[in-house]
Design an enzyme around this catalytic site. Structure first.
Site, PDB file in Angstrom:
ATOM      1  N   ALA A  84       3.891   7.778  10.560  1.00 22.31           N
ATOM      2  CA  ALA A  84       2.433   7.715  10.735  1.00 22.31           C
ATOM      3  C   ALA A  84       1.912   8.764  11.700  1.00 22.31           C
ATOM      4  O   ALA A  84       0.722   8.758  12.035  1.00 22.31           O
ATOM      5  CB  ALA A  84       2.035   6.324  11.234  1.00 22.31           C
TER       6      ALA A  84
ATOM      7  N   ARG B 247       0.818  -1.215   0.000  1.00 24.38           N
ATOM      8  CA  ARG B 247       0.000   0.000   0.000  1.00 24.38           C
ATOM      9  C   ARG B 247       0.851   1.264   0.000  1.00 24.38           C
ATOM     10  O   ARG B 247       0.631   2.180  -0.786  1.00 24.38           O
ATOM     11  CB  ARG B 247      -0.929   0.001   1.225  1.00 24.38           C
ATOM     12  CG  ARG B 247      -2.059  -1.001   1.162  1.00 24.38           C
ATOM     13  CD  ARG B 247      -2.932  -0.882   2.396  1.00 24.38           C
ATOM     14  NE  ARG B 247      -4.059  -1.805   2.360  1.00 24.38           N
ATOM     15  CZ  ARG B 247      -4.024  -3.051   2.796  1.00 24.38           C
ATOM     16  NH1 ARG B 247      -2.897  -3.535   3.291  1.00 24.38           N
ATOM     17  NH2 ARG B 247      -5.092  -3.820   2.738  1.00 24.38           N
TER      18      ARG B 247
ATOM     19  N   HIS C 217      10.952   7.960  13.755  1.00 23.40           N
ATOM     20  CA  HIS C 217       9.879   7.007  13.436  1.00 23.40           C
ATOM     21  C   HIS C 217       8.524   7.715  13.453  1.00 23.40           C
ATOM     22  O   HIS C 217       7.578   7.286  14.127  1.00 23.40           O
ATOM     23  CB  HIS C 217       9.884   5.839  14.423  1.00 23.40           C
ATOM     24  CG  HIS C 217       9.231   4.606  13.860  1.00 23.40           C
ATOM     25  ND1 HIS C 217       9.556   3.338  14.278  1.00 23.40           N
ATOM     26  CD2 HIS C 217       8.267   4.438  12.905  1.00 23.40           C
ATOM     27  CE1 HIS C 217       8.829   2.445  13.626  1.00 23.40           C
ATOM     28  NE2 HIS C 217       8.032   3.096  12.775  1.00 23.40           N
TER      29      HIS C 217
ATOM     30  N   GLU D 266      15.603   1.530  18.668  1.00 21.07           N
ATOM     31  CA  GLU D 266      14.874   2.780  18.815  1.00 21.07           C
ATOM     32  C   GLU D 266      14.593   3.069  20.283  1.00 21.07           C
ATOM     33  O   GLU D 266      14.045   2.214  20.978  1.00 21.07           O
ATOM     34  CB  GLU D 266      13.566   2.732  18.011  1.00 21.07           C
ATOM     35  CG  GLU D 266      13.825   2.635  16.515  1.00 21.07           C
ATOM     36  CD  GLU D 266      12.558   2.711  15.665  1.00 21.07           C
ATOM     37  OE1 GLU D 266      11.452   2.759  16.252  1.00 21.07           O
ATOM     38  OE2 GLU D 266      12.675   2.741  14.430  1.00 21.07           O
TER      39      GLU D 266
END
Length: 313
Positions: free
Chosen positions: A287, A155, A284, A266
Site C-alpha cells: 500500500a 476488492r 510489506h 515483521e
C-alpha cells in the site's frame, strides 16, 4: 453531535497519516493529537481519553482499559487483524477501515511481482550489477496464456483478477463465499475449490484476511499440490503461509519460486529464507504509494468525521 459532556471531540492519530487527512478533521472542529511513534503501552493507556483513534498496523487496538470516551476505531488500510473487533463491538465502539483506498496499489505490486518472478528480473539485475552478463541464461516465461489462481476474491483479489485477464491470463478464484457470477463472466473466470486451484495454477496469489480459518492455510500439503514450475505470491498476511514449509519448498524445488510482501514476524528474522535465490521479499510495501497513502488518510478522516459529527464530507 460531538464530544458530549467532554466538549470538543478528540481524535488520536496513532500512526503516520497524510497531512491532508489531519487538516480535514481539524477543519471540522475536531481536536487532533498526532502520535506517529506511540508505543503499545502508551496507546493502551491513552486511547480511553479520545472519541476516535486512527491506527495502522503499528499498534494493536484492544479494549484493555474498557471503553472510556471512545466511539470509533479506524484502521487506515486493509485488514483488521490487529484490532479486537469483537471486544470493541461489545462495548458499543465502531470499528472501520479503508480498504478501497489501497486496492489499486496492492494489486499493481502483486502483478509487478508476477513479472519479476516470470522473467527473473531481480536476479538478473543483481547479477549484472556485479558484472555478470547472463543474457544466454535469462530465459523466462510469458504471462499470457498462463493460469493465475486468486485465493481470496475481495476488492484486491478482484482487481488482480481483472488485471490478469487483461494480460490474457486464465483466471481461477477461490473464496469462502460465492463470487458473483457477473464478475466471473466479465473476466471469463471459474470459482473452484482450493486444491483444484493449487493443482491447475501457474501462479497462486494470496489475498485473504488472517483469521483462525486462514492461519497456515498454505502449508506443506498445499505447496506439494502445486506445479513444480509454479510461483506463489503472498500479499495478504504472513501467517496465511507456513514459512517453514515454504522454505523447504523453495530449497527442494517443490515450486519454482515465491514472492512475499508479508511475513509471520515483521521485520522477518529468518535470514536463510530471505537469502534464497528463488524468493523475492519486499517489506510489506503493497500500500506504500503516495496516492494510496493520501487516499487512506482522507478516507480515515472522513470516517471519523461521519461517526463523531454525523457529517458527510
Amino acid at each position: 453531535m460531538g464530544g458530549g459532556c467532554w466538549g470538543v471531540s478528540r481524535v488520536l492519530v496513532a500512526c503516520r497519516l497524510d497531512r491532508e487527512g489531519m487538516e480535514l478533521m481539524r477543519s471540522e472542529g475536531l481536536e487532533v493529537d498526532y502520535e506517529e511513534k506511540i508505543t503499545q503501552e502508551e496507546f493502551d493507556r491513552r486511547y480511553v481519553e479520545y472519541d476516535a483513534v486512527v491506527i495502522r498496523s503499528n499498534v494493536k487496538a484492544r479494549p484493555v482499559n474498557g471503553k472510556g470516551r471512545l466511539k470509533v476505531v479506524v484502521r487506515a488500510g486493509v485488514g483488521l487483524d490487529n484490532v479486537d473487533v469483537e471486544g470493541f463491538t461489545k462495548l458499543g465502539v465502531k470499528v472501520l477501515n479503508t480498504p478501497e483506498a489501497v486496492t489499486r496499489a496492492v494489486a499493481e505490486l502483486t502483478v509487478g511481482l508476477f513479472f519479476c518472478l516470470a522473467r527473473g528480473i531481480v536476479r538478473y539485475a543483481s547479477e549484472l550489477k556485479q558484472g555478470r552478463w547472463l543474457k544466454s541464461e535469462a530465459h523466462g516465461i510469458e504471462l499470457r496464456g498462463k493460469t493465475v489462481g486468486v485465493v481470496g476474491c475481495g476488492r484486491i483479489g478482484r482487481e488482480v483478477a481483472r488485471m490478469c485477464h487483461s494480460l490474457g491470463m486464465k483466471v481461477l478464484v477461490n473464496d469462502v463465499i460465492e463470487v458473483p457470477r457477473d464478475f466471473l463472466e466479465s473476466i471469463n473466470a471459474r470459482q473452484v475449490d482450493l486444491h483444484t486451484l493449487l493443482r491447475e495454477s501457474d501462479i497462486v496469489t494470496i489475498h485473504t484476511p488472517l483469521d483462525p480459518s486462514t492461519k497456515g492455510m498454505i502449508g506443506e500439503n498445499e505447496l506439494r499440490m502445486m506445479k513444480r514450475t509454479a510461483f506463489l505470491v503472498n500479499m495478504a498476511r504472513g501467517g496465511v503461509v507456513d514459512e517453514a514449509a515454504l522454505k523447504r519448498a523453495l530449497k527442494e524445488g517443490w515450486i519454482a519460486g515465491a514472492a512475499l510482501d508479508v511475513f509471520e514476524t515483521e521485520p522477518p528474522n529468518d535470514l536463510e529464507l530471505l537469502s534464497l535465490p528463488n524468493l523475492i521479499p519486499t517489506p510489506h510495501m503493497g500500500a506504500q504509494t503516495h496516492e494510496a497513502q493520501r487516499a487512506a488518510g482522507i478516507e480515515a478522516a472522513k470516517l471519523v468525521i461521519r461517526e463523531l459529527l454525523g457529517k458527510t464530507v
